[in-house]
Scaffold this motif. Sequence first.
Motif, PDB file in Angstrom:
ATOM      1  N   THR A 183       0.961   4.148  -2.971  1.00  0.00           N
ATOM      2  CA  THR A 183       0.671   5.575  -2.820  1.00  0.00           C
ATOM      3  C   THR A 183       1.867   6.441  -3.198  1.00  0.00           C
ATOM      4  O   THR A 183       1.720   7.489  -3.824  1.00  0.00           O
ATOM      5  CB  THR A 183       0.174   5.893  -1.391  1.00  0.00           C
ATOM      6  N   CYS A 184       3.073   5.986  -2.863  1.00  0.00           N
ATOM      7  CA  CYS A 184       4.273   6.771  -3.188  1.00  0.00           C
ATOM      8  C   CYS A 184       4.527   6.827  -4.689  1.00  0.00           C
ATOM      9  O   CYS A 184       4.964   7.864  -5.213  1.00  0.00           O
ATOM     10  CB  CYS A 184       5.491   6.187  -2.477  1.00  0.00           C
TER      11      CYS A 184
ATOM     12  N   ILE B 140      -1.920   7.953  -5.653  1.00  0.00           N
ATOM     13  CA  ILE B 140      -3.270   7.622  -5.188  1.00  0.00           C
ATOM     14  C   ILE B 140      -3.288   7.763  -3.668  1.00  0.00           C
ATOM     15  O   ILE B 140      -2.376   7.280  -2.992  1.00  0.00           O
ATOM     16  CB  ILE B 140      -3.659   6.186  -5.603  1.00  0.00           C
ATOM     17  N   PRO B 141      -4.284   8.424  -3.092  1.00  0.00           N
ATOM     18  CA  PRO B 141      -4.314   8.612  -1.637  1.00  0.00           C
ATOM     19  C   PRO B 141      -4.183   7.297  -0.881  1.00  0.00           C
ATOM     20  O   PRO B 141      -4.766   6.282  -1.275  1.00  0.00           O
ATOM     21  CB  PRO B 141      -5.680   9.260  -1.397  1.00  0.00           C
ATOM     22  N   LEU B 142      -3.417   7.323   0.203  1.00  0.00           N
ATOM     23  CA  LEU B 142      -3.149   6.112   0.971  1.00  0.00           C
ATOM     24  C   LEU B 142      -4.433   5.398   1.375  1.00  0.00           C
ATOM     25  O   LEU B 142      -4.498   4.168   1.343  1.00  0.00           O
ATOM     26  CB  LEU B 142      -2.312   6.454   2.216  1.00  0.00           C
ATOM     27  N   GLU B 143      -5.441   6.148   1.746  1.00  0.00           N
ATOM     28  CA  GLU B 143      -6.683   5.532   2.215  1.00  0.00           C
ATOM     29  C   GLU B 143      -7.285   4.597   1.162  1.00  0.00           C
ATOM     30  O   GLU B 143      -7.868   3.565   1.495  1.00  0.00           O
ATOM     31  CB  GLU B 143      -7.696   6.620   2.571  1.00  0.00           C
ATOM     32  N   GLN B 144      -7.103   4.922  -0.102  1.00  0.00           N
ATOM     33  CA  GLN B 144      -7.624   4.082  -1.185  1.00  0.00           C
ATOM     34  C   GLN B 144      -6.710   2.897  -1.487  1.00  0.00           C
ATOM     35  O   GLN B 144      -7.102   1.979  -2.202  1.00  0.00           O
ATOM     36  CB  GLN B 144      -7.815   4.920  -2.445  1.00  0.00           C
ATOM     37  N   CYS B 145      -5.527   2.921  -0.944  1.00  0.00           N
ATOM     38  CA  CYS B 145      -4.555   1.847  -1.189  1.00  0.00           C
ATOM     39  C   CYS B 145      -4.590   0.770  -0.111  1.00  0.00           C
ATOM     40  O   CYS B 145      -4.021  -0.310  -0.290  1.00  0.00           O
ATOM     41  CB  CYS B 145      -3.138   2.423  -1.257  1.00  0.00           C
TER      42      CYS B 145
ATOM     43  N   GLY C 152      -7.177  -2.198  -3.117  1.00  0.00           N
ATOM     44  CA  GLY C 152      -6.345  -1.331  -3.945  1.00  0.00           C
ATOM     45  C   GLY C 152      -5.915  -1.933  -5.265  1.00  0.00           C
ATOM     46  O   GLY C 152      -5.371  -1.217  -6.116  1.00  0.00           O
TER      47      GLY C 152
ATOM     48  N   SER D  91       0.832  -1.208   0.000  1.00  0.00           N
ATOM     49  CA  SER D  91       0.000   0.000   0.000  1.00  0.00           C
ATOM     50  C   SER D  91       0.865   1.257   0.000  1.00  0.00           C
ATOM     51  O   SER D  91       0.549   2.251  -0.671  1.00  0.00           O
ATOM     52  CB  SER D  91      -0.919   0.001   1.221  1.00  0.00           C
TER      53      SER D  91
ATOM     54  N   TYR E 279      -4.638   1.748   8.472  1.00  0.00           N
ATOM     55  CA  TYR E 279      -4.455   3.010   7.756  1.00  0.00           C
ATOM     56  C   TYR E 279      -3.771   4.050   8.626  1.00  0.00           C
ATOM     57  O   TYR E 279      -2.851   4.750   8.173  1.00  0.00           O
ATOM     58  CB  TYR E 279      -5.815   3.533   7.272  1.00  0.00           C
TER      59      TYR E 279
ATOM     60  N   GLN F 106      -0.301   5.753   7.791  1.00  0.00           N
ATOM     61  CA  GLN F 106      -0.279   7.203   7.620  1.00  0.00           C
ATOM     62  C   GLN F 106       0.813   7.836   8.488  1.00  0.00           C
ATOM     63  O   GLN F 106       1.540   8.727   8.038  1.00  0.00           O
ATOM     64  CB  GLN F 106      -1.640   7.791   7.978  1.00  0.00           C
TER      65      GLN F 106
END
Length: 345
Positions: A184-185, A189-194, A290, A180, A210, A214
């Motif tokens: 995101t990196c 794509i926002p971490l929450e969606q990953c 994800g 995840s 999450y 985060q």
Amino acid sequence: MKTFNIPRPDMAIREALVDKINNLTKPKGSLGMLEALALQIGLVQQTLSPALHHPQNIIFAADHGIVEEGVSLSPKEVTWQQISNFLHGGAGVNFLCRQHGFTLKIVDAGVDYDLPYEKGIINMKVRRGTRNYLHEAAMSREEMELCIERGAEVVRRCHEEGSNVLSFGEMGIGNTSASSLWMTCFTGIPLEQCVGAGSGLNTEGIRHKYQVLQQALQHYAGDYSPCDVIRYFGGLEMVMAVGAMLQAAELKMLILVDGFIMTSCMLAASKLYPAVLDYAIFGHCGDESGHKLLLDAMGATPLLHLGLRLGEGTGAICAYPIVDSAVRMINEMDNFAHASITKYF
């Protein structure tokens, strides 16, 4: 770090491949994905008559320091326990390897346990699990480079054994978390969606996962270069898979990509060498939340949608018969001229 020579396939043969596929006894395009696969495989192998030899599934296994933060439903010891299951032939990947004629290789990339190597496990252990990236980098630059080199070495062995098609799997409690973060990196794509359920977290568990990830991302003070992201958040088994994928591409082997974690590894590999994607066949879109977003971000078209999320290479192996069908199509179907059939397109 080890370097690879991964060129894009030579397009000079493309027109001849398309002509051969279009003149098989069928309406043009009527075999859909099989035609696209046959073209891709012909380009990789630079032949009008591609072939698949000695398929193997390589499972890289390692532990993750982030598991200390409760990001996984499964306890850490499941990593080595499941390896024992692989050895006894009782796992999901075992019946699929038997069904589709795959040789199974199990590689210890960094399991925090003394494994029975005498039973056939390949010992490539770099360290006993990663460090906890909530507080520090998962691995050093040197450890990352060693993972790349050792993953490549395993693939070279397979190539020497006559393989030209490989699938890769993983075993490592906590590795959806690392995937995840890579996702995101590298995609934005926002971490929450990953972040998803992994091995079965409930809604509260996903929320906690999450929050931990985060915090880890907030603590990261690196430069977001591919190598730095890979080493800071990656798993030893994941980085070893990256090295394996890059070596496979250099050797012009087909790479069957499994689920969310192996797709994340292919993403990381492509950030180092973009041409590796030309050698990749994405086996399936899995049930980890994800995975579809990741495939879409990479412009990848998966062959199957079966709701799988086991890992181990299972989805890639399930897709292998479709790849085999594509090769059989281009080699075994007659053409209009030879069959004395009038073209009907």
